[in-house]
Design an enzyme around this catalytic site. Structure first.
Site, short mmCIF file in Angstrom:
data_model
loop_
_atom_site.label_atom_id
_atom_site.label_comp_id
_atom_site.label_asym_id
_atom_site.label_seq_id
_atom_site.Cartn_x
_atom_site.Cartn_y
_atom_site.Cartn_z
N SER A 187 0.81 -1.22 0.00
CA SER A 187 0.00 0.00 0.00
C SER A 187 0.84 1.27 0.00
O SER A 187 0.45 2.27 -0.59
CB SER A 187 -0.94 0.00 1.22
OG SER A 187 -1.86 -1.06 1.14
N HIS A 250 -0.48 3.67 4.49
CA HIS A 250 -1.27 4.38 3.47
C HIS A 250 -0.95 5.88 3.52
O HIS A 250 -0.77 6.53 2.49
CB HIS A 250 -2.76 4.17 3.72
CG HIS A 250 -3.20 2.75 3.63
ND1 HIS A 250 -2.90 1.81 4.59
CD2 HIS A 250 -3.92 2.09 2.68
CE1 HIS A 250 -3.43 0.64 4.25
NE2 HIS A 250 -4.04 0.79 3.09
#
Length: 303
Positions: A187, A250
């Site tokens: 991610s 993230h």
């Protein structure tokens, strides 16, 4: 002055000329048509890619030198490596890793674990491991959707720089803001690509077709909202049937994309070395890396 007259039958003349052409190098029509079709396909591909990735003023320069070689090898190789590692732990290790993060992955030498953070390679290699089928499918979808056209435009070196900066930023951010949890997944790199692409879409919005620009921005916002929402649910509210992992990668990857990614992807026709914005982003990034390393050595609450 003498004149030579050819008394051969016209049909025979044509047949003889065709035979001579074949003897000299064969009928080149097929090759020309095949090359033309290949060039036409490649041109249409790059034309579509340029509309997605570049503002109008940069498209002509891109199309002048665009070709299908080399292919987007970096993003393809990274994706193959990540899928291969997932299959290894899901199929050949005795665990149910199709659904959640099992013990086999938790003991993997690739995963980032706070109790093994002295093994520095884990701050990068965690991108190879994923916590279930939905995790890797989501990452692969965005990684290939954005990574392939980005690499066609900017080539593997620049895309690799952005991707890996997001991976490292993600693990270091997680080690500071979520220091007691492990970390898996690509991610950080995927969000770096999305962050750089999103910033270019916003900055060049007026130069794009309005509806097209709105669609790109809404698409990125929607994907990020769903993915981050799922990551938060898995972190705080999901039943604890497996090991918990951090979602902070993230954010770290996205910030790397908004800074380094935006600078790299907006400098299409210019040298990065001569771009002062690039050096400002790199120095700021390195300062954050140094702080994170010192934090992990001296201040981290993780055991």
């Amino acid at each position: 002055m003498s004149t030579e007259v050819d008394f051969r039958d016209p049909e025979n003349v044509e047949e003889e000329e065709e035979e001579e052409e074949e003897e000299e190098g064969g009928d080149g029509t097929g090759d020309e048509e095949g090359g033309s079709k290949a060039c036409s396909w490649c041109h249409r591909l790059h034309l579509s890619v340029s509309k997605w990735m570049l503002p109008p003023h940069a498209r002509d320069r891109y199309l002048e030198r665009a070709n299908c070689l080399p292919p987007p090898i970096f993003i393809i190789l990274v994706s193959i490596a990540e899928i291969s590692v997932f299959i290894y732990y899901a199929v050949w290790k005795p665990q149910k890793q199709w659904i959640t993060l099992g013990d086999g992955v938790w003991n993997s030498p690739f995963i980032y674990r706070p109790d093994k953070r002295e093994e520095a390679w884990r701050f990068i290699s965690y991108m190879l491991v994923h916590a279930g089928i939905q995790h890797i499918v989501g990452n692969m979808f965005m990684q290939l959707l954005l990574g392939i056209p980005l690499e066609l435009v900017h080539k593997g070196l620049r895309v690799g720089l952005v991707y890996l900066s997001g991976v490292i930023a993600g693990s270091l951010a997680s080690s500071i803001f979520d220091p007691t949890l492990g970390l898996v997944g690509a991610s950080g790199g995927v969000y770096a690509l999305m962050g750089g692409y999103f910033m270019n879409a916003v900055v060049n919005f007026k130069e794009m077709i309005p509806l097209f620009g709105i669609f790109r921005i809404i698409f990125i916002v929607l994907v990020v909202s769903i993915d981050v929402g799922f990551a938060l649910w898995r972190r705080f509210w999901a039943p604890t049937s497996g090991h918990s992992v951090s979602f902070v990668a993230h954010i770290g990857g996205g910030l790397a994309g908004i800074t380094i990614g935006y600078t790299v992807f907006s400098s299409y026709s210019a040298s990065l070395i001569k771009d002062p914005r690039f050096w400002v982003c790199i120095l700021a990034y390195l300062a954050c890396v140094v702080f994170a390393v010192l934090f992990n050595i001296f201040l981290s609450p993780a055991q």
